[in-house]
Design an enzyme around this catalytic site. Structure first.
Site, PDB file in Angstrom:
ATOM      1  N   SER A 131      48.429  47.267 -11.903  1.00  0.00           N
ATOM      2  CA  SER A 131      47.822  47.752 -10.431  1.00  0.00           C
ATOM      3  C   SER A 131      49.017  48.108  -9.380  1.00  0.00           C
ATOM      4  O   SER A 131      49.769  48.873  -9.631  1.00  0.00           O
ATOM      5  CB  SER A 131      46.735  46.666 -10.085  1.00  0.00           C
ATOM      6  OG  SER A 131      46.070  47.412  -9.134  1.00  0.00           O
ATOM      7  N   HIS A 166      43.836  51.302 -13.556  1.00  0.00           N
ATOM      8  CA  HIS A 166      42.384  51.099 -14.006  1.00  0.00           C
ATOM      9  C   HIS A 166      41.620  52.515 -14.066  1.00  0.00           C
ATOM     10  O   HIS A 166      40.667  52.628 -13.648  1.00  0.00           O
ATOM     11  CB  HIS A 166      41.711  50.268 -12.694  1.00  0.00           C
ATOM     12  CG  HIS A 166      42.622  49.212 -12.226  1.00  0.00           C
ATOM     13  ND1 HIS A 166      42.681  48.101 -13.055  1.00  0.00           N
ATOM     14  CD2 HIS A 166      43.115  49.033 -11.096  1.00  0.00           C
ATOM     15  CE1 HIS A 166      43.253  47.311 -12.158  1.00  0.00           C
ATOM     16  NE2 HIS A 166      43.750  47.715 -11.152  1.00  0.00           N
TER      17      HIS A 166
END
Length: 243
Positions: A131, A166
């Protein structure tokens, strides 16, 4: 015999101990390290050094005999400049956690960690993360650092182009990233689904892997005609751990 030049490597992770319990992607990372029992330093800066995140790292890595784990907390910094540099340059793997990418970059710069990570990279330390910990290495990224999903034309620039994490699991990620690349707000780059991971050597993709058959890595680029191209990259399916 001449000493081989160090490899300059970055791994983008769509999983690991913070998302998965099977350790498949973490095993893959350790297998890339330059040492048989690598030193692995976790930087939880993007989460504000969240205690629960640190505990989760210790739970995942503290009982492993195949690495030497440590945590570097900057919100509760204890090392002076010399000790900080010595610790980071001694690592075989620097593993950066998720959270707020913009805050991560700002805090690193205040403490000089950005410069130290560049030095470690030049010396052959494997840099990796999930991330925000994947976003930070590129020239720009797709982020929710400011609340709504947006583009962040900032990063360490060790990986050319941009990164979007993501890609498949957070609503709005895919269309928003595609729009940013199409408009030129972000350069073309890499979109990572949860479960996939990618290794870059000297800025070039050298391996793409996945812990599930469905997860993938995509290359997203403007097509020069006001649109874009999106290519799904071949990924090697990793074997489950033999524990």
């Amino acid at each position: 015999m001449p000493v081989a030049a160090p490899q300059h490597r970055i791994a983008l992770l769509g999983g690991g101990f913070s998302l998965d319990d099977d350790r498949i992607l973490d095993d893959w990372v350790l297998g890339l390290a330059r040492a048989p029992r690598p030193s692995v330093c976790f930087l939880p800066t993007a989460s504000g050094d969240a205690a629960a995140y640190v505990e989760k790292f210790h739970a995942a890595f503290g009982d492993r005999a195949d690495c030497v784990p440590s945590v570097l907390q900057l919100f509760r910094r204890e090392l002076d400049d010399d000790a900080l540099r010595a610790h980071l340059l001694a690592q075989d793997v620097v593993y950066v956690g998720g959270g707020n990418t913009a805050n991560l970059l700002a805090v690193w710069r205040v403490h000089g960690v950005d410069r130290l990570l560049r030095e470690a990279y030049d010396r052959g330390t494997l840099l990796c993360g999930i991330s925000a910990g994947a976003n930070c290495w590129a020239e720009g990224s797709h982020t929710d650092s400011y609340g709504p999903l947006t583009h962040l034309p900032d990063g360490l620039g060790l990986l050319p182009g941009s990164v979007c994490p993501h890609y498949d699991t957070e609503p709005g990620r895919r269309p928003s990233y595609r729009a940013a690349v199409t408009s030129g707000d972000l350069p073309g780059g890499w979109a990572l689904e949860d479960g996939a991971a990618a290794l870059f050597t000297d800025g070039e993709l050298t391996e793409a892997v996945t812990r599930t058959p469905e997860a993938a890595l995509y290359r997203v680029d403007p097509d020069g005609r006001g649109g874009l191209t999106e290519r799904r990259m071949p990924c090697r399916l990793l074997d489950p751990p033999n524990r």
